[in-house]
Scaffold this motif. Structure first.
Motif, short mmCIF file in Angstrom:
data_model
loop_
_atom_site.label_atom_id
_atom_site.label_comp_id
_atom_site.label_asym_id
_atom_site.label_seq_id
_atom_site.Cartn_x
_atom_site.Cartn_y
_atom_site.Cartn_z
N LEU A 64 0.86 -1.31 -0.14
CA LEU A 64 -0.04 -0.11 -0.19
C LEU A 64 0.78 1.33 -0.08
O LEU A 64 1.86 1.36 0.77
N PRO A 65 0.54 2.21 -0.81
CA PRO A 65 1.58 3.54 -0.93
C PRO A 65 0.97 4.31 0.21
O PRO A 65 -0.11 4.29 1.00
N TRP A 66 2.06 5.10 0.52
CA TRP A 66 1.98 6.04 1.48
C TRP A 66 1.29 7.52 0.88
O TRP A 66 1.03 7.32 -0.34
N GLN A 67 1.07 8.40 1.53
CA GLN A 67 0.29 9.76 1.03
C GLN A 67 1.08 10.15 -0.17
O GLN A 67 0.67 10.88 -0.80
N ASP A 68 2.45 10.12 -0.11
CA ASP A 68 3.22 10.85 -1.26
C ASP A 68 3.55 9.70 -2.43
O ASP A 68 4.30 9.89 -3.23
N ASN A 69 2.80 8.62 -2.44
CA ASN A 69 2.58 7.59 -3.48
C ASN A 69 4.01 6.70 -3.47
O ASN A 69 4.23 5.98 -4.25
N SER A 70 4.79 6.86 -2.43
CA SER A 70 5.91 5.83 -2.23
C SER A 70 5.55 4.42 -1.66
O SER A 70 4.44 4.39 -0.80
N ILE A 71 6.19 3.46 -2.30
CA ILE A 71 5.57 2.12 -2.06
C ILE A 71 6.77 1.67 -1.22
O ILE A 71 7.94 1.51 -1.87
N PRO A 72 6.67 0.84 -0.07
CA PRO A 72 7.84 0.34 0.83
C PRO A 72 8.29 -0.80 0.18
O PRO A 72 9.57 -0.90 0.21
N LEU A 73 7.59 -1.48 -0.68
CA LEU A 73 8.33 -2.60 -1.42
C LEU A 73 9.20 -2.05 -2.59
O LEU A 73 10.23 -2.72 -2.76
N GLU A 74 9.09 -1.24 -3.17
CA GLU A 74 9.75 -0.64 -4.19
C GLU A 74 10.92 -0.11 -3.56
O GLU A 74 12.15 -0.18 -4.00
#
Length: 83
Positions: A64-74
């Motif tokens: 699930l992306p954060w509010q800033d669209n960053s994805i932990p898996l990425e």
């Protein structure tokens, strides 16, 4: 992997600002207009089930992306996995 990340960013879920740990329950609560404490309680009940609760939360935390669209898996896989 970029199309996968783009499709994850297109999901209507974001890990919410109302977070205690990973923000997953806060994001789900915000999406459905529920009280975050209720979602956290339901998640705690799901943790009592063998494997289901823990695996569900871990997968949601990774994708699930954060509010800033960053994805932990990425971030975990790093730029070496990008094309």
């Amino acid at each position: 992997m970029e199309p996968v990340y783009d499709s994850l960013r297109a999901l209507p879920f974001r890990r919410g600002p109302e977070r205690w740990l990973g923000g997953v329950c806060g994001g789900v609560a915000a999406k459905f207009g529920l009280n975050p404490l209720l979602v956290r309680l339901l998640m705690l009940i799901a943790f009592a089930l063998p494997v289901i609760g823990w695996v569900t939360y871990l997968v949601a935390w990774l994708v699930l992306p954060w509010q800033d669209n960053s994805i932990p898996l990425e971030r975990v896989l790093g730029p070496g996995m990008r094309r």
